[in-house]
Each structure stands twice: as C-alpha cells, then as structure tokens.
Motif scaffolding. Structure first.
Motif, PDB file in Angstrom:
ATOM      1  N   THR A 156      59.064  -7.839  62.373  1.00 16.43           N
ATOM      2  CA  THR A 156      59.981  -6.698  62.491  1.00 16.43           C
ATOM      3  C   THR A 156      59.544  -5.788  63.630  1.00 16.43           C
ATOM      4  O   THR A 156      58.355  -5.717  63.977  1.00 16.43           O
ATOM      5  N   VAL A 157      60.541  -5.096  64.195  1.00 17.03           N
ATOM      6  CA  VAL A 157      60.288  -4.099  65.236  1.00 17.03           C
ATOM      7  C   VAL A 157      61.110  -2.863  64.881  1.00 17.03           C
ATOM      8  O   VAL A 157      62.323  -2.975  64.624  1.00 17.03           O
ATOM      9  N   ALA A 159      63.320   0.383  65.401  1.00 24.20           N
ATOM     10  CA  ALA A 159      64.352   0.641  66.422  1.00 24.20           C
ATOM     11  C   ALA A 159      63.831   1.503  67.562  1.00 24.20           C
ATOM     12  O   ALA A 159      64.279   1.372  68.713  1.00 24.20           O
ATOM     13  N   ASP A 162      62.365  -0.843  70.104  1.00 29.98           N
ATOM     14  CA  ASP A 162      63.118  -2.059  70.389  1.00 29.98           C
ATOM     15  C   ASP A 162      63.428  -2.225  71.878  1.00 29.98           C
ATOM     16  O   ASP A 162      63.407  -3.351  72.400  1.00 29.98           O
ATOM     17  N   GLN A 163      63.734  -1.142  72.569  1.00 28.18           N
ATOM     18  CA  GLN A 163      64.042  -1.247  74.005  1.00 28.18           C
ATOM     19  C   GLN A 163      62.851  -1.784  74.780  1.00 28.18           C
ATOM     20  O   GLN A 163      62.982  -2.672  75.629  1.00 28.18           O
ATOM     21  N   LYS A 166      62.431  -5.512  73.960  1.00 27.31           N
ATOM     22  CA  LYS A 166      63.377  -6.366  74.693  1.00 27.31           C
ATOM     23  C   LYS A 166      62.985  -6.493  76.162  1.00 27.31           C
ATOM     24  O   LYS A 166      63.083  -7.578  76.762  1.00 27.31           O
ATOM     25  N   LEU A 179      67.118 -12.186  67.684  1.00 28.71           N
ATOM     26  CA  LEU A 179      67.388 -11.139  66.691  1.00 28.71           C
ATOM     27  C   LEU A 179      68.151 -11.754  65.514  1.00 28.71           C
ATOM     28  O   LEU A 179      69.260 -12.238  65.668  1.00 28.71           O
ATOM     29  N   GLU A 182      69.588  -6.565  61.480  1.00 29.56           N
ATOM     30  CA  GLU A 182      69.110  -5.189  61.652  1.00 29.56           C
ATOM     31  C   GLU A 182      69.477  -4.396  60.398  1.00 29.56           C
ATOM     32  O   GLU A 182      70.622  -4.426  59.933  1.00 29.56           O
ATOM     33  N   LYS A 187      64.546  -3.908  63.133  1.00 32.17           N
ATOM     34  CA  LYS A 187      65.067  -5.146  63.734  1.00 32.17           C
ATOM     35  C   LYS A 187      64.200  -6.317  63.256  1.00 32.17           C
ATOM     36  O   LYS A 187      62.968  -6.237  63.249  1.00 32.17           O
ATOM     37  N   TYR A 189      63.190 -10.199  63.801  1.00 31.11           N
ATOM     38  CA  TYR A 189      63.162 -11.178  64.894  1.00 31.11           C
ATOM     39  C   TYR A 189      62.480 -12.477  64.481  1.00 31.11           C
ATOM     40  O   TYR A 189      61.536 -12.474  63.660  1.00 31.11           O
TER      41      TYR A 189
END
Length: 643
Positions: A156-157, A159, A162-163, A166, A179, A182, A187, A189
């Motif tokens: 999990t990440v 939010a 998350d940017q 990615k 992904l 959510e 998130k 993964y």
C-alpha cells in the motif's frame, strides 16, 4: 405514635440445635427485624458471634450463576418479558422441581458454542476486510512472492506519497507497479521486479512509501472471498440453530426465576445469623416485631421448639434509637412516604411527618405546574404506568404520588384558566380565578400566605411533640413566642399596607416586642452563665432573619407556575407562526415535542422545589429523623411478583 407502628422487643434463648428451625420459622412470619447483638457484650456468660459465612458464600455463588442463566435466556424471550405471578408455596414447588446444575451446564455449553461461532464470524469478517481491496487482482495469492525469474509484491501507498511513488516508477525500470484499487486515501499496488534486482527494488519501494502486505491465502482474492462468504453463511446458520436451542430452554426461565427468589431468601436467612450470639450449646436471638403480632410470634416460636426456649417480649423503649421504623398511613399519605424516606425515617420517639407534608406537597406541586392539559397528561401517563407495568417500590410510590399531584395540577390549571398554555376565555374574557397576565402581586401574596400556613404548621407539630413529651412550658417558650413574634411582625407590615388603624397597630407592636423580649430572655435558658444566656438569646432572636428568608422562598410557588405558563405560550406562538400551509406538520411536531419537554421540565421543577420547601422550610422547624428502616427477613422479589 401517629403513623409509626408500635414495636415490641423480643429476646430468645434457645438450644443451638434449634437455630435453623427458629430462623426458618421467623422468616416465614415476615414481620421480624433482628437486632445486632454484636454491638454489645454480655459479661455474665461467655458468648461469641454466630456465623454462617461459608453457607452464605455458597449461596452467593449459586445466585450469581442463576442470574447469569436468566440473563442468557432472557435474550431470546422476545419483547414480552415474563414476570411470573406466584404464591410462596408455588414458588417453592417450582424451585424444587429444577435440577439447576444440569440446566447450568446445558446453558453454559450453548453459551460457549455461541461465543465460538461469534469469534469465527469475526475472524471471517477480518479476513474478508483484508481481501476486499485486492478483489480485482487476477493472480493466485500463492504465486505472490519470489520465483526463479521474478518477485511479486503486494503493498500500500498513502495518497499523500502517491505522486512521488508514480514518478519513481516512471523514472526507474527496476520495478513495474499496477494499481489494484484505492480506498480511504490508501492505494493498493501489485509490484513486480526481476529476481536478480530484488534487494535493490525492495529498498527503492520502501524509500518511496511502499508498505508491503502479506496475505495468508492461496487462490485468487475473488475466489477466496467467495469461500469466506460461504463460510459466513454456514456460521450464521449455526448461530441461528444455537439461538433455537437457547429458545428451546425458555421453559426453564420461570423455574430459574422462582429458584432465584428462594435462594435469595435463603441467603438473607443465613446472613441474619451474624446478628446472633451463641455459646457452645445456647443461641441468643434478639429483635423487634410489631406489637400487634406478639401473640402470633410467641405461638409460632413455642410450636417450633416445643417450649424448649426462654422468650421474653416487652414494649420497645420509646427513646431506643435501634428500634426499626415501619410507617402506616392511608392510601393518599402513603404515596408520599418516599419523600420522608428519601430525607430520613423518623426516630421511634418522633412523629411520622408524612401526614403533615403530604397535603402541602400535593398543593405546592400543583401550583408550580398549573395547567389543565399538563395535569391530564401526567394523570393518564402515570395511571398507564401503574396499571401496565405494576412497578415495584420505590417506583410505584413515585408514580402514585405524581398521579395524585396531577389532580392538583389540573385544579391550579383551572385557577389559572390554562390549557396547554392557551388561556381559556368566554365572551372574550379569561375564565380564571387568577389572571396570570395581571395578578402578579395577588399571586405573590397567595404564595407567601401559603408559606405562612406551612411554616406555622411545622411549628405546630413541634409544639405538639413538646406537649406530648410533658414539656408544655418549652412548647410556649420555643414555639409560642415565635408564633406571637411573627404574627406581630406580619400584622405591622400588613397594617401599614392597608391602613389598619392605630389601636390594632399598637396591639401588633406590643405583641411583637413582648415576644422578642421573651425569646431574648428564655431562648438560651439551658446555658449556665448569664452572659451565655444573653448571648444565646441574641443569637436565637437573630433567627428571625431566617424566617424572613423562608417567607421569600415561597415566592417560587408563583414564579415556577408562571414560568411554565409563559414557556407554553411561547411554544404555541412559534407553532402558530410556522403552522400555515406546508408548515402544518412542523407546527404539530413543535407542539408535541416542546410541550412534552415543558411538561417534563415543569414536573421536575415541581418535584424538586416542593421537596426543597418541605425539607428546608418545613422539616427544619420540628423534624430530626435518623430512624432505622425495618428490615424484613425476606429478600425483596426481583423476578417474581408474589400473589
């Protein structure tokens, strides 16, 4: 003694071997109160305190198990609770018919099974919650991990990261991330890397907010969820069967309730033994019984032990503070006994104040609530509560008291011409004795006048008690002088207001001054020195300020009644403003809710402030209290209503 049952004290010497039979017989009589003989010593014979603690402990353990069984079965009883109505004999027969140890084992087994099923359902829920975010993953979970070529990881990440996560994936060819879902800012993964780059990939993911998740499942998440769903259905079916099994044991509920009452009385019986004294062969029992029951008590004891005892019964000493108190009043007055008991029971040498407080409390409560509609609601509501639920003490006494007070509320509602805050009118003129919009001073005068009668009644009771005790001089000096002083003071104040005339004013002035001088001289006549008497007399005379404060306290009779009326008027006004067109439903809701709240608030104020006037202004004039409640040798029924 008005409304206090006359008591006799008994002392019983019997053989220790007859103890069980005697205690059982006294418990059947239901009108004996044991004295605690451990509070005094006997110097003539060597005695010790009786005890049956081991038996009491056994019964306590058994009672706790019975209550537990009743609580377990009651969960399956439905909305209509069973309250058995049994005679003493029926209750004993039913209790004797149950094998409690067997019933307890059966219910405990069902309870253990139920708890196990509930725990398994919780575990299934937990597993389902863990799997739900991965439902869309089309990979068998047994394949997650490392093989010769690749490493698959779930994680999990948040939010917030998350940017950056990615960006790291796009910039780096060590890891591939897909992904899955959510939820709630998290998130989920699936990450894949080559097996040879495992260490470097794991470290890179960790630095970028990836938290690895390990799931103890084999098949694809959707398949596992389906299996868990099927397992939960089976568990719920098992729980339903368990509930049916519990319901099948409801036949034991009445028996368990009867058994509880029998065992509770048995505990009281064995606990009471601790009040006794004994030698190696002789048992000493002492206590109190109503004087009217002397002959029955003596006959029962002698029949039980065949005259092998020494029983003496004599009238209880009027000044004995250990004499238990039983109040005996008519149906109206008995409804107000809870007020006396809440304050303190009278001592044996006092009067029961309930007959004196009841009419005043009834009248004051009505004046403080004062609305025909509110009184009708209280009357019908409490009547329904009495008839429907048949409540036990002290709730039954409170409901009966409010039911009676509601009649006074209706009476004062008529006096005020108020129906749910609406002023009743005929030909445009209010139908009322008192106009609440104008007669403020008149109502204040009525309130003070009622207070005057209340206070003088309290002083009258004090005078009666002193005269009864052979102290007529004390009655004149401690009560009469105060009455004359207050009459003189009130006469002077009232005379100035209505221009009574010089002759009458002089009479009131002389009466007041002479009485005050008497209080000054005789108020502390029991002091030894003249200085102490003078100082005490001045202090006693200063007490007149307390009477003035008492008179002012009665203004609440007017104030609370008018406050409730104004709130009701405001509710009606608001409802009227919103009651046009689509606001009609809102108007009805406002009327029902806020009038209901005002009834509760007004009734609570009437209850509390009438009690305050009783306890402070009224009881303060004559009542001491501190009596001991009569303790019957029967447990108060908890689950069964006796015929």
């Amino acid at each position: 003694k008005m409304a206090i049952v006359n008591m006799s004290k008994f002392e019983l010497l019997a053989f220790k071997s007859d103890k069980e039979a005697i205690v059982s017989e006294i418990q059947k009589l239901e009108y004996a109160h044991y004295a605690d003989l451990n509070k005094k010593t006997d110097e003539e014979i060597e005695v010790k305190a009786s005890t049956d603690k081991e038996r009491v402990s056994e019964i306590s353990t058994r009672l706790s198990r019975i209550v537990w069984c009743i609580d377990q079965l009651s969960q399956y009883e439905g909305s209509k609770k069973v309250i058995p109505v049994l005679s003493e004999e029926e209750m004993n027969d039913i209790a004797a018919s149950i094998d409690f140890d067997k019933v307890y084992e059966e219910i405990y087994s069902l309870y253990s099974e139920k708890e196990k099923i509930k725990q398994e359902i919780t575990e299934v829920h937990t597993k389902s919650m863990d799997l739900m975010p991965w439902k869309r993953l089309n990979i068998a979970l047994k394949d997650i991990g490392e093989n010769a070529m690749t490493v698959k990881m779930l994680g999990t990440v948040h939010a917030d990261y998350d940017q950056a996560f990615k960006a790291m994936i796009e910039e780096n060819d060590l890891v591939y991330a897909d992904l899955v879902s959510e939820r709630a800012g998290i998130k989920y993964y699936l990450c894949v890397s080559l097996a040879k780059n495992r260490q470097e990939a794991v470290e890179l993911l960790r630095k970028n907010g990836f938290n690895q998740v390990k799931l103890a499942f084999s098949e694809e998440p959707a398949a596992e969820l389906k299996s868990l769903e099927a397992a939960e259905v089976k568990l719920n079916e098992a729980l339903s069967e368990n509930a049916k099994a519990f319901a099948g044991n409801l036949e034991y509920l009445v028996k368990l309730k009867a058994l509880y009452e029998v065992e509770a009385s048995e505990k009281v019986k064995h606990s009471s033994i601790e009040n006794f004294k004994e030698t190696n062969s002789i048992q000493l029992i002492s206590g109190y019984i109503p004087t009217s029951k002397e002959a029955d008590f003596k006959r029962s004891i002698e029949e039980t032990v065949k005259s092998h005892c020494d029983l003496s019964i004599k009238p209880a000493d009027r000044d004995d503070e250990n004499v238990p108190i039983v109040l005996k009043n008519n149906k109206f007055v008995s409804a107000f006994e809870s007020l006396t008991k809440m304050y303190s029971l009278p001592k044996y040498n006092e009067l029961d104040p309930t007959p004196a407080l009841a009419p005043f409390y009834w009248f004051f409560f009505g004046m403080m609530v004062a609305d025909i509609g509110y009184g009708a609601v209280l009357f019908l509501g409490t009547l329904f509560g009495i008839k429907k639920s048949n409540p036990k003490p002290p709730k039954d006494s409170l409901l009966r008291m409010i039911n009676l007070c509601s009649i006074a509320v209706i009476f004062w509602g008529v006096m005020y011409g108020s129906l749910f805050g609406v002023t009743l009118k005929m030909n445009g003129r209010p139908i009322a004795i008192f106009n609440t919009e104008k007669d403020f001073m008149l109502l204040l005068g009525v309130s003070i006048a009622l207070g005057l009668v209340h206070l003088f009644s309290g002083l009258g009771v004090k005078a009666y008690m002193l005269i009864r005790d052979g102290k007529p001089v004390d009655a004149f000096l401690d009560v009469g002088l105060w009455v004359f002083a207050l009459v003189g003071l009130i006469g002077l104040i009232g005379g100035n207001m209505i221009d009574m005339g010089p002759a009458a004013m002089m009479v009131f002035k002389v009466l007041m001054i002479a009485s005050m001088v008497g209080i000054l001289v005789f108020g502390a006549r029991d002091r030894e020195s003249i200085g102490a008497r003078i100082g005490g007399g001045i202090y006693e005379l200063y007490g007149i300020t307390g009477y003035i404060g008492d008179f002012v306290s009665y203004s609440r009779l007017m104030a609370l009644g008018l406050a409730g009326a104004f709130i009701a008027y405001a509710v009606n006004l608001i409802a009227k403003l919103v009651g046009h067109g689509p606001g009609l439903i809102a108007s009805v809701i406002i009327l029902v809710v806020f009038h209901g709240f005002n009834i509760f608030l007004s009734s609570l104020s009437g209850y509390v402030h009438s009690a305050r006037l009783t306890y402070v202004e009224f009881f303060g004039k004559f009542y001491e209290g501190g009596g001991i409640a009569f303790k019957n040798q029967k447990a108060v029924p908890k689950y069964v209503r006796l015929k």
